[in-house]
Design a protein around this motif. Structure first.
Motif, PDB file in Angstrom:
ATOM      1  N   GLY B 242       0.938  -1.359  -0.020  1.00  0.00           N
ATOM      2  CA  GLY B 242      -0.127   0.070  -0.073  1.00  0.00           C
ATOM      3  C   GLY B 242       0.701   0.929  -0.042  1.00  0.00           C
ATOM      4  O   GLY B 242       0.063   2.224   0.618  1.00  0.00           O
ATOM      5  N   ASN B 243       1.979   1.498  -0.142  1.00  0.00           N
ATOM      6  CA  ASN B 243       3.436   2.486  -0.035  1.00  0.00           C
ATOM      7  C   ASN B 243       3.231   3.651  -1.180  1.00  0.00           C
ATOM      8  O   ASN B 243       3.116   4.963  -0.862  1.00  0.00           O
ATOM      9  CB  ASN B 243       4.731   1.953   0.656  1.00  0.00           C
ATOM     10  N   HIS B 244       2.713   2.525  -2.698  1.00  0.00           N
ATOM     11  CA  HIS B 244       2.604   3.845  -3.764  1.00  0.00           C
ATOM     12  C   HIS B 244       1.735   4.536  -3.646  1.00  0.00           C
ATOM     13  O   HIS B 244       1.700   5.794  -4.212  1.00  0.00           O
ATOM     14  CB  HIS B 244       3.366   2.551  -4.901  1.00  0.00           C
ATOM     15  N   ARG B 245       0.068   4.671  -3.254  1.00  0.00           N
ATOM     16  CA  ARG B 245      -0.903   4.820  -2.482  1.00  0.00           C
ATOM     17  C   ARG B 245      -0.238   6.104  -1.487  1.00  0.00           C
ATOM     18  O   ARG B 245      -0.337   7.137  -2.277  1.00  0.00           O
ATOM     19  CB  ARG B 245      -2.044   4.374  -2.243  1.00  0.00           C
ATOM     20  N   LEU B 246      -0.262   6.204  -0.959  1.00  0.00           N
ATOM     21  CA  LEU B 246       0.549   7.005   0.349  1.00  0.00           C
ATOM     22  C   LEU B 246       1.381   8.076  -0.622  1.00  0.00           C
ATOM     23  O   LEU B 246       1.526   9.220   0.093  1.00  0.00           O
ATOM     24  CB  LEU B 246       1.806   6.070   1.279  1.00  0.00           C
ATOM     25  N   HIS B 247       2.148   7.231  -0.991  1.00  0.00           N
ATOM     26  CA  HIS B 247       3.498   8.160  -1.697  1.00  0.00           C
ATOM     27  C   HIS B 247       2.630   9.223  -2.916  1.00  0.00           C
ATOM     28  O   HIS B 247       3.194  10.012  -2.840  1.00  0.00           O
ATOM     29  CB  HIS B 247       4.302   7.774  -2.536  1.00  0.00           C
ATOM     30  N   SER B 248       1.795   8.801  -3.742  1.00  0.00           N
ATOM     31  CA  SER B 248       0.700   9.409  -4.362  1.00  0.00           C
ATOM     32  C   SER B 248       0.073  10.697  -3.872  1.00  0.00           C
ATOM     33  O   SER B 248      -0.004  11.365  -4.228  1.00  0.00           O
ATOM     34  CB  SER B 248       0.217   8.301  -5.230  1.00  0.00           C
ATOM     35  N   LEU B 249      -0.488  10.440  -2.689  1.00  0.00           N
ATOM     36  CA  LEU B 249      -1.233  11.492  -1.793  1.00  0.00           C
ATOM     37  C   LEU B 249      -0.069  12.413  -1.523  1.00  0.00           C
ATOM     38  O   LEU B 249      -0.098  13.417  -1.505  1.00  0.00           O
ATOM     39  CB  LEU B 249      -1.244  10.739  -0.580  1.00  0.00           C
ATOM     40  N   THR B 250       0.850  11.542  -0.289  1.00  0.00           N
ATOM     41  CA  THR B 250       1.804  12.867  -0.458  1.00  0.00           C
ATOM     42  C   THR B 250       2.167  13.533  -1.320  1.00  0.00           C
ATOM     43  O   THR B 250       2.507  14.850  -1.878  1.00  0.00           O
ATOM     44  CB  THR B 250       3.281  12.283   0.309  1.00  0.00           C
ATOM     45  N   MET B 251       2.187  12.961  -3.178  1.00  0.00           N
ATOM     46  CA  MET B 251       2.763  13.881  -4.238  1.00  0.00           C
ATOM     47  C   MET B 251       1.731  14.932  -4.668  1.00  0.00           C
ATOM     48  O   MET B 251       2.075  15.647  -4.868  1.00  0.00           O
ATOM     49  CB  MET B 251       3.307  12.778  -5.161  1.00  0.00           C
ATOM     50  N   LEU B 252       0.514  14.267  -4.026  1.00  0.00           N
ATOM     51  CA  LEU B 252      -0.836  15.284  -4.590  1.00  0.00           C
ATOM     52  C   LEU B 252      -0.586  16.452  -3.994  1.00  0.00           C
ATOM     53  O   LEU B 252      -0.804  17.696  -4.633  1.00  0.00           O
ATOM     54  CB  LEU B 252      -1.867  14.522  -4.099  1.00  0.00           C
ATOM     55  N   LEU B 253      -0.367  16.079  -2.427  1.00  0.00           N
ATOM     56  CA  LEU B 253       0.203  17.672  -1.993  1.00  0.00           C
ATOM     57  C   LEU B 253       1.207  17.962  -2.262  1.00  0.00           C
ATOM     58  O   LEU B 253       1.007  19.609  -1.917  1.00  0.00           O
ATOM     59  CB  LEU B 253       0.092  16.710   0.030  1.00  0.00           C
ATOM     60  N   ARG B 254       1.890  17.851  -2.649  1.00  0.00           N
ATOM     61  CA  ARG B 254       3.521  18.562  -2.834  1.00  0.00           C
ATOM     62  C   ARG B 254       3.218  19.109  -4.144  1.00  0.00           C
ATOM     63  O   ARG B 254       3.488  21.021  -3.986  1.00  0.00           O
ATOM     64  CB  ARG B 254       4.549  17.673  -2.973  1.00  0.00           C
ATOM     65  N   ILE B 255       2.593  18.677  -4.923  1.00  0.00           N
ATOM     66  CA  ILE B 255       2.261  19.554  -6.316  1.00  0.00           C
ATOM     67  C   ILE B 255       0.561  20.581  -6.335  1.00  0.00           C
ATOM     68  O   ILE B 255       0.995  21.817  -6.232  1.00  0.00           O
ATOM     69  CB  ILE B 255       2.349  18.479  -7.918  1.00  0.00           C
ATOM     70  N   ASP B 256       0.023  20.130  -5.418  1.00  0.00           N
ATOM     71  CA  ASP B 256      -0.657  20.768  -4.555  1.00  0.00           C
ATOM     72  C   ASP B 256      -0.461  22.077  -4.398  1.00  0.00           C
ATOM     73  O   ASP B 256      -0.811  23.530  -4.999  1.00  0.00           O
ATOM     74  CB  ASP B 256      -1.773  20.639  -4.033  1.00  0.00           C
ATOM     75  N   GLU B 257       1.064  22.220  -3.492  1.00  0.00           N
ATOM     76  CA  GLU B 257       1.426  23.665  -3.073  1.00  0.00           C
ATOM     77  C   GLU B 257       1.727  24.843  -3.938  1.00  0.00           C
ATOM     78  O   GLU B 257       1.166  26.205  -4.134  1.00  0.00           O
ATOM     79  CB  GLU B 257       2.143  23.225  -2.688  1.00  0.00           C
ATOM     80  N   ASN B 258       1.990  24.022  -5.319  1.00  0.00           N
ATOM     81  CA  ASN B 258       2.992  25.476  -5.871  1.00  0.00           C
ATOM     82  C   ASN B 258       1.270  25.675  -7.548  1.00  0.00           C
ATOM     83  O   ASN B 258       1.077  26.512  -8.358  1.00  0.00           O
ATOM     84  CB  ASN B 258       3.096  24.960  -6.700  1.00  0.00           C
ATOM     85  N   GLN B 259       0.773  24.106  -7.790  1.00  0.00           N
ATOM     86  CA  GLN B 259      -0.576  23.882  -8.514  1.00  0.00           C
ATOM     87  C   GLN B 259      -1.916  23.121  -8.269  1.00  0.00           C
ATOM     88  O   GLN B 259      -1.368  22.392  -7.682  1.00  0.00           O
ATOM     89  CB  GLN B 259      -0.202  22.525  -9.795  1.00  0.00           C
ATOM     90  N   PRO B 260      -2.573  24.314  -8.129  1.00  0.00           N
ATOM     91  CA  PRO B 260      -4.139  23.919  -7.340  1.00  0.00           C
ATOM     92  C   PRO B 260      -4.373  22.238  -8.548  1.00  0.00           C
ATOM     93  O   PRO B 260      -4.454  23.061  -9.213  1.00  0.00           O
ATOM     94  CB  PRO B 260      -4.761  24.393  -7.707  1.00  0.00           C
ATOM     95  N   LEU B 261      -4.208  21.729  -7.578  1.00  0.00           N
ATOM     96  CA  LEU B 261      -4.861  20.016  -7.954  1.00  0.00           C
ATOM     97  C   LEU B 261      -6.471  19.495  -7.394  1.00  0.00           C
ATOM     98  O   LEU B 261      -7.512  19.645  -7.587  1.00  0.00           O
ATOM     99  CB  LEU B 261      -3.050  19.037  -8.248  1.00  0.00           C
ATOM    100  N   LEU B 262      -6.506  20.005  -5.815  1.00  0.00           N
ATOM    101  CA  LEU B 262      -7.446  19.574  -5.083  1.00  0.00           C
ATOM    102  C   LEU B 262      -8.042  20.614  -4.617  1.00  0.00           C
ATOM    103  O   LEU B 262      -7.444  21.816  -4.308  1.00  0.00           O
ATOM    104  CB  LEU B 262      -6.841  18.745  -3.650  1.00  0.00           C
ATOM    105  N   SER B 263      -9.202  20.346  -4.370  1.00  0.00           N
ATOM    106  CA  SER B 263      -9.419  21.323  -2.848  1.00  0.00           C
ATOM    107  C   SER B 263      -9.261  21.671  -2.137  1.00  0.00           C
ATOM    108  O   SER B 263      -8.704  20.194  -1.365  1.00  0.00           O
ATOM    109  CB  SER B 263     -11.628  20.906  -2.645  1.00  0.00           C
ATOM    110  N   THR B 264      -9.906  22.418  -1.154  1.00  0.00           N
ATOM    111  CA  THR B 264      -9.317  22.843   0.493  1.00  0.00           C
ATOM    112  C   THR B 264      -9.497  21.680   1.482  1.00  0.00           C
ATOM    113  O   THR B 264      -8.578  21.026   1.769  1.00  0.00           O
ATOM    114  CB  THR B 264      -9.506  23.709   0.883  1.00  0.00           C
TER     115      THR B 264
END
Lengths: 496, 393
Positions: B242-264
């Protein structure tokens, strides 16, 4: 005399159909109280198609007025009216009520036999029967296109099967054109080719009176038929050894045999539609409900040709003129009305007019519904995602209170991603694929049909991870063993 | 006269039917256009850099030792593409090595993306790794040594190491670009598909800011929905426990800091989810620092149902511990455990890798690349930034 006999038979049919229990699918309309996406989370993100707005509005209104019993009565009445339309359509060819009535009885008894199959499209069947009847009107007056437009307007807003109506109108046109080209033979079309064009246009006009205009056709019919419907609607090809296969095979043989011994000809428009539907039924047996009434009407001219005129004493004495009939009295009419009234009184529908004790709910609702299972789940609502038979989804949604996460239902089918339905089939297939699917959707409860999902029932019984917590004649409920250990529920059954 | 009337009728009805046909055609075109709302691509993916540099986690000397041990000695013919794929992600295209047994980053990239190079190592009995599919270039998955191990693993790896979309790809049918791989992935993506974590990773890197798009199933896809999908299953499910899913979530958070991907709201949900994971990891860490395959402990629906890896428990522990340190190295401060948890885990990992035999390194190579990358990132660098061209011990 034969008119009276026909009235008696129709009365019997009336009573019989009114006792057909309400099956699973009409109940999808009961589920509209609950927001779909909250009860069926897998539909989130999918377009919400609502081709049945009118049906839902009517069904919900009737339910709020008289509960499930009233809904059952409405479905029965709709089927009876459909039978009436088929009777009129059948009679239009030969004016022999007894023959038409006998044919309608065949249709009616098949309605009885296949009640649970007929029910989802009950309003569609009504529109289909009416459209067939209107197409048999021989006088090419303006009332005919108006009637076609109205029927198509109601149909397109009531049930996604409306495209079959357009198919019939188009086939009528093709049939009349072919008959026009082949002029050496007698033309058996009901009307001229250009009147068929007008009917087709009227049908299209009626179809266009819907909130989505052409999109309803593309979205609700063409694209979903091509892309999604075979997957999500669980199309079952016809199996010739099944009871439906036997009905179909018999009907083909009967129609073929009839065409050999009769000198009469089919109506080309009906024949074209019938041939298309025959092929369609092989792809998905669900089309049988459209095939049957058309077949009944299709064979009328041939039946009239080969069956002796037992309902006419034309040979012995001359027929009475219309003036003579109307001048005498209304005996037959009154007796026929009395018979229909008696049929009405003996049917559960009459309760709304003359009162009486309502039937027990178990008799109103089909035994195919998971009543015991729903009661069990209502008593102890399971946390997490529930796996269940698609056919039971709406009933579970209706029966369960509070928040619950259901899988797929007939109501949510059009908004369910095809991959989910592939997974559903995979889970029910023999083997251990169910484990992967169960993990993927994180099912913690499985509600299975004893009869239809025996393989999965066996697999879950053999798995240590799943524990059976309920069983009755219809269904079995399994929970993850870890959840059972946590709450330590006692095994119960409907007998307890 | 009658003929003229008939002709007029025919004309009127023909015009009506033609008008309906045109309307239908326009309607269909509009409908199809509605279904072609695919997001735009961006050529240069963002590089998500590690956030911490802590010598207590691993010393320079230990890191050198680990990286040396994990150098890509993959020059043998018909080496598993799975290994090349992982090595490329760990070392990136700019890595080169003095050891002649090692394959450089650029060579790995070409082996993967150029069918002519692929054919120099893989005989005709192997099907090409890259091939033209219905919607672009597809990457062959789980079809033996010459194929990738997971759906969209390759494109996700390319996105993480910054390979631009206009980088050439050569298939048997001709030359195209990496964008064609992304296009195939995007158009084949379905929210309920079996493996989706790498697809999401690639989309987060390569897609321009988008409000969403319709999948081929007609489903409205957003990064919120993809994040929800990742969090739907049990924690241990998915590749590498299950670690790749956690990695992907982390990356979503990181990329979202500079380019909006996620809702608040979704960002908060992901943070809460990963904080819960971190809490679990703190609870289930073994005394010597590693984690076992059952790392999440019990969830609301019971204990984890874990089957051991065929490679044995040591491999399983390296896999879980290495992957955990990897996503933590990229995760924001609010998702971090107390630093001693990381230090103990890194020390166990370093020592365990040091003790591995060459045969074990070969067998465990895929998940060792995650461990090696994780340890380098805890020093604030990617592995290729740690080594020099003359890298050797």
């Amino acid at each position: 005399m034969t008119d009276l006999l026909s009235a008696i038979l129709f009365g019997l049919l009336f009573v019989a159909i009114s006792y057909v229990p309400l099956a699973v699918s009409p109940i999808w309309s009961l589920a509209t109280d609950v927001t779909q996406a909250s009860a069926f989370p897998l539909t989130a993100g999918m377009p919400e198609t609502q081709p049945s707005l009118l049906t839902e509005a009517v069904f919900v209104k009737v339910r709020s007025w008289g509960g499930i019993r009233a809904l059952s009565d409405l479905c029965s009445l709709v089927l009876i009216v459909s039978c009436g339309a088929i009777f009129l359509a059948a009679k239009s060819d030969h004016q022999r009520p007894m023959l038409a009535m006998m044919s309608t009885l065949v249709f009616g008894s098949l309605v009885w036999v296949m009640a649970s199959i007929l029910q989802p499209a009950v309003i569609g069947v009504l529109c289909w029967s009416l459209l067939i009847w209107v197409n048999t009107w021989k006088k090419s007056t303006w009332s005919q296109p108006i009637a076609v437009a109205v029927i198509m307007m109601v149909w397109v807003n009531s049930h996604p099967s409306f495209s079959i109506g357009l198919l019939l109108l188009l086939s009528q046109l093709i049939g009349t054109v072919i008959a026009g080209i082949n002029k050496s033979k007698q033309d058996h079309s009901y009307h001229s080719w250009w009147h068929s064009v007008i009917l087709l246009e009227a049908g299209f006009l009626g179809f266009l009176i819907n909130p989505d205009l052409m999109n309803r056709f593309w979205d609700g019919t063409m694209l979903s038929v091509i892309v999604q419907r075979p997957l999500i609607l669980l199309w079952q090809p016809l199996v010739m050894s099944s009871s439906l296969g036997i009905i179909m095979g018999s009907s083909w043989l009967f129609v073929f045999g009839l065409s050999r011994i009769s000198n009469a000809k089919f109506h080309p428009g009906f024949l074209t539609t019938w041939l298309i539907l025959s092929v369609g039924v092989c792809v998905t047996q669900d089309l049988l409900i459209w095939y049957l009434p058309l077949t009944i009407v299709l064979i009328q001219p041939l039946l009239a040709d080969v069956i002796p005129k037992w309902d006419s004493q034309a040979g012995s004495k001359p027929l009475k003129t219309a003036e003579e009939l109307t001048a005498s009295d209304f005996r037959y009419t009154w007796i026929s009305l009395l018979i229909i009234w008696l049929a009405f009184v003996f049917s559960p529908v009459s309760r709304h007019v003359i009162g009486g004790k309502p039937r027990p709910i178990e008799q109103v609702i089909s035994q195919s519904l998971p009543l015991g299972v729903a009661k069990h789940l209502r008593k102890s609502p399971p946390p997490g995602q529930i796996f269940h038979s698609v056919e039971w989804g709406d009933w579970l949604n209706y029966s369960m209170t509070g928040k619950h996460r259901l899988f797929v239902s007939q109501h949510s089918l059009p908004s369910t991603p095809p991959l989910v339905m592939i997974d559903y089939r995979e889970a029910l297939a023999r083997g251990d694929a169910w484990e992967t699917v169960f993990d993927r959707y994180r099912f913690s409860t499985a509600v299975l049909s004893v009869e239809n999902q025996a393989d999965l029932v066996k697999a879950l019984r053999e798995s240590e991870n799943w524990t059976e917590t309920f069983e009755d004649e219809q269904g079995i409920v399994f929970h993850l063993s870890s959840l059972v250990k946590k709450s330590e529920p006692t095994q119960e059954s409907s007998d307890e | 006269m009658n003929n003229q009337r008939q002709t007029t009728k025919l004309l009127i009805h023909s015009i009506l039917i033609l008008a309906l046909a045109v309307w239908a055609f326009v309607g269909l075109k509009a409908e199809l256009a509605k279904r072609n709302d695919w997001p735009e691509f961006r050529n240069e993916p963002p590089i998500v850099r590690p956030l911490y540099d802590d010598a207590n986690v691993i010393s320079d000397a230990d890191l050198d030792k680990v990286l040396w041990k994990l150098r890509p000695q993959l020059r043998s013919p018909q080496e598993k593409i799975n290994h090349i794929d992982h090595a490329l992600r760990m070392w990136s295209p700019s890595a080169s090595f003095s050891d002649p047994n090692c394959i450089s980053g650029l060579e790995m990239l070409e082996l993967m993306l150029d069918n002519r190079k692929f054919r120099t190592s893989y005989t005709d009995q192997f099907k090409p790794l890259m091939y033209a599919g219905e919607y672009g270039v597809k990457v062959r998955v789980q079809e033996g040594a010459g194929s990738s191990s997971h759906v969209d693993h390759t494109i996700a790896g390319l996105s993480e190491i910054g390979v631009p979309l206009d980088y050439p790809v050569v298939t048997e049918t001709g030359e195209t670009t990496v964008a064609a791989i992304l296009e195939a992935s995007l158009k084949n993506f379905r929210i309920n598909q079996f493996e989706y974590e790498w697809s999401i990773l690639a989309f987060a890197h390569y897609l321009q800011p988008t409000g969403g798009w319709h999948s081929r199933e007609g489903e409205w896809i957003t990064f919120d929905r993809m994040a929800e999908r990742i969090m739907r299953q049990r924690l241990v499910e998915g590749v590498c426990r299950g670690n790749h899913r956690l990695h992907s979530l982390t990356m979503l958070l990181r990329i979202d800091e500079n380019q909006p991907l996620l809702s608040t709201e979704m960002r908060s949900q992901i943070i809460a989810h990963l904080q819960n994971v971190t809490e679990r990891l703190i609870q289930t860490q073994q005394e010597d620092g590693h984690w076992d395959p059952e790392w999440p402990g019990d969830e609301w629906d019971g204990p984890q149902n874990v089957e051991g890896l065929p490679l044995g428990i040591k491999a399983d522990r390296i896999l879980v511990t290495g992957h955990t340190l990897e996503w933590w190295a990229l995760a924001p401060e609010e998702l971090q455990p107390p630093r001693e948890v990381v230090v103990t885990a890194a020390q166990w990992l370093t020592q365990t890798i040091d003790e591995l035999s060459p045969g074990e390194v070969k067998s465990y190579y895929t998940f060792l690349t995650h461990a090696g990358r994780a340890l380098a990132m805890w020093r604030g660098q990617f592995p290729h930034e740690v080594i020099t061209p003359e890298f050797e011990l």
